[in-house]
Design a protein around this motif. Sequence first.
Motif, PDB file in Angstrom:
ATOM      1  N   SER A 152       0.931  -1.317   0.012  1.00  0.00           N
ATOM      2  CA  SER A 152       0.180  -0.129   0.018  1.00  0.00           C
ATOM      3  C   SER A 152       0.895   1.213   0.011  1.00  0.00           C
ATOM      4  O   SER A 152       1.974   1.279   0.080  1.00  0.00           O
ATOM      5  CB  SER A 152      -0.950  -0.014   1.379  1.00  0.00           C
ATOM      6  OG  SER A 152      -0.068   0.057   2.340  1.00  0.00           O
ATOM      7  N   GLY A 153       0.228   2.335  -0.341  1.00  0.00           N
ATOM      8  CA  GLY A 153       0.856   3.768  -0.535  1.00  0.00           C
ATOM      9  C   GLY A 153       1.651   3.782   1.205  1.00  0.00           C
ATOM     10  O   GLY A 153       2.909   4.334   1.164  1.00  0.00           O
ATOM     11  N   GLY A 154       1.076   3.764   2.174  1.00  0.00           N
ATOM     12  CA  GLY A 154       1.530   3.715   3.472  1.00  0.00           C
ATOM     13  C   GLY A 154       2.888   3.024   3.749  1.00  0.00           C
ATOM     14  O   GLY A 154       3.816   3.119   4.421  1.00  0.00           O
ATOM     15  N   GLN A 157       5.760   4.106   1.779  1.00  0.00           N
ATOM     16  CA  GLN A 157       6.592   5.418   2.498  1.00  0.00           C
ATOM     17  C   GLN A 157       7.376   4.706   3.739  1.00  0.00           C
ATOM     18  O   GLN A 157       8.350   5.280   3.906  1.00  0.00           O
ATOM     19  CB  GLN A 157       5.395   6.205   2.781  1.00  0.00           C
ATOM     20  CG  GLN A 157       6.001   7.597   3.327  1.00  0.00           C
ATOM     21  CD  GLN A 157       6.644   8.143   2.138  1.00  0.00           C
ATOM     22  OE1 GLN A 157       7.904   7.635   1.561  1.00  0.00           O
ATOM     23  NE2 GLN A 157       6.526   9.536   1.676  1.00  0.00           N
ATOM     24  N   THR A 178       3.855  13.078   3.336  1.00  0.00           N
ATOM     25  CA  THR A 178       2.459  12.279   3.683  1.00  0.00           C
ATOM     26  C   THR A 178       1.706  13.042   2.386  1.00  0.00           C
ATOM     27  O   THR A 178       0.284  12.551   2.477  1.00  0.00           O
ATOM     28  CB  THR A 178       1.649  12.891   5.045  1.00  0.00           C
ATOM     29  OG1 THR A 178       1.423  14.356   4.754  1.00  0.00           O
ATOM     30  CG2 THR A 178       2.611  12.341   6.140  1.00  0.00           C
ATOM     31  N   ASN A 180       1.009  11.737  -0.587  1.00  0.00           N
ATOM     32  CA  ASN A 180       0.052  10.693  -1.284  1.00  0.00           C
ATOM     33  C   ASN A 180      -0.512   9.805  -0.274  1.00  0.00           C
ATOM     34  O   ASN A 180      -0.947   8.708  -0.864  1.00  0.00           O
ATOM     35  CB  ASN A 180       1.185   9.984  -2.101  1.00  0.00           C
ATOM     36  CG  ASN A 180       1.342  10.656  -3.397  1.00  0.00           C
ATOM     37  OD1 ASN A 180       0.719  11.787  -3.740  1.00  0.00           O
ATOM     38  ND2 ASN A 180       2.411  10.507  -3.826  1.00  0.00           N
ATOM     39  N   LEU A 181      -0.695  10.091   0.781  1.00  0.00           N
ATOM     40  CA  LEU A 181      -1.359   9.191   1.845  1.00  0.00           C
ATOM     41  C   LEU A 181      -2.731   9.704   2.409  1.00  0.00           C
ATOM     42  O   LEU A 181      -2.970  10.998   2.343  1.00  0.00           O
ATOM     43  CB  LEU A 181      -0.283   8.859   2.912  1.00  0.00           C
ATOM     44  CG  LEU A 181       1.233   8.566   2.583  1.00  0.00           C
ATOM     45  CD1 LEU A 181       1.954   8.317   3.836  1.00  0.00           C
ATOM     46  CD2 LEU A 181       1.033   7.293   1.839  1.00  0.00           C
ATOM     47  N   ASP A 182      -3.539   8.730   2.901  1.00  0.00           N
ATOM     48  CA  ASP A 182      -4.591   9.146   3.628  1.00  0.00           C
ATOM     49  C   ASP A 182      -4.562   9.425   5.014  1.00  0.00           C
ATOM     50  O   ASP A 182      -3.270   9.516   5.489  1.00  0.00           O
ATOM     51  CB  ASP A 182      -5.562   7.859   3.361  1.00  0.00           C
ATOM     52  CG  ASP A 182      -5.179   6.540   4.279  1.00  0.00           C
ATOM     53  OD1 ASP A 182      -4.219   6.711   5.010  1.00  0.00           O
ATOM     54  OD2 ASP A 182      -5.595   5.477   3.676  1.00  0.00           O
ATOM     55  N   ASN A 185      -2.460   6.779   7.314  1.00  0.00           N
ATOM     56  CA  ASN A 185      -1.272   6.451   7.142  1.00  0.00           C
ATOM     57  C   ASN A 185      -0.339   7.450   7.052  1.00  0.00           C
ATOM     58  O   ASN A 185       0.907   7.655   7.792  1.00  0.00           O
ATOM     59  CB  ASN A 185      -1.328   6.014   5.614  1.00  0.00           C
ATOM     60  CG  ASN A 185      -1.492   4.473   5.432  1.00  0.00           C
ATOM     61  OD1 ASN A 185      -0.956   3.699   6.000  1.00  0.00           O
ATOM     62  ND2 ASN A 185      -2.553   4.227   4.648  1.00  0.00           N
ATOM     63  N   SER A 186      -1.057   8.814   6.939  1.00  0.00           N
ATOM     64  CA  SER A 186      -0.114  10.010   7.122  1.00  0.00           C
ATOM     65  C   SER A 186       0.295   9.983   8.634  1.00  0.00           C
ATOM     66  O   SER A 186       1.267  10.681   9.210  1.00  0.00           O
ATOM     67  CB  SER A 186      -1.091  11.366   6.874  1.00  0.00           C
ATOM     68  OG  SER A 186      -1.180  11.176   5.478  1.00  0.00           O
ATOM     69  N   VAL A 189       2.978   7.712   9.561  1.00  0.00           N
ATOM     70  CA  VAL A 189       4.264   8.292   8.975  1.00  0.00           C
ATOM     71  C   VAL A 189       4.905   9.593   9.944  1.00  0.00           C
ATOM     72  O   VAL A 189       6.051   9.448  10.358  1.00  0.00           O
ATOM     73  CB  VAL A 189       4.182   8.531   7.617  1.00  0.00           C
ATOM     74  CG1 VAL A 189       5.490   9.351   7.252  1.00  0.00           C
ATOM     75  CG2 VAL A 189       4.127   7.440   6.787  1.00  0.00           C
TER      76      VAL A 189
END
Length: 232
Positions: A152-154, A157, A178, A180-182, A185-186, A189
Amino acid sequence: MQQPTTPPPLVELRSLYKYHKTRDLQTAALNGINLHIRTGEFVAITGPSGSGKSTLLNVLGLIDEPSKGTYLFGGQDTGRLSHGGRSRLRKERMGFVFQSFNLIDELTAEENVELPLIYQKVAVRERRERVAAALAELEMNHRAGHYPRQLSGGQQQRIAIARAIVTRPAVILADEPTGNLDSENSRVVMEKLTDFHRTGSTIVMVTHSPEDAAYASRQVRLFDGMELIPES
């Protein structure tokens, strides 16, 4: 009795300018920036689009050169370094985290994290130990054999952050980490970056997010390439 000397800032910019030129026009992306960042600080660089945030981070990361002014890193004048010297400083003392992750699709998570250590010619056994430790710190060791497309994107990262810390850099430079993250996930990170800061890491982060900037110990706000100094 001799007083102890204060160590120099890790990063020091003096009257730094960066011009972008076209055939008929010259604009100042950075306009006389003076900035000190000490070891162990977490600094967020904020400001509207076009204010010079990413340009400043590129200069700090030795990806771009200033047009005028002085950039000292660890007391060393980077303007006096050769191209090879700048490249070595960047590889050995800086870790990068990008909005778009910048992972190599053909490499597994483990191989992506290992890559900067290969460039540094670290011995195989030490590479494997440091990669495993970095992945565990980001809670991604169970994904070591996965390719970026399987994450996933998270997760991507977090792998990118593991790659940034595996070289044990003097500073982590994060460009909209962050972006590109929801929201969930932000948060993960940013909490990981905060954990690194608490253990002594120096972090410089460009962000447009007030929520992300609030994690930093200090904020530097840019407008039209200049730092805005808050009113007292």
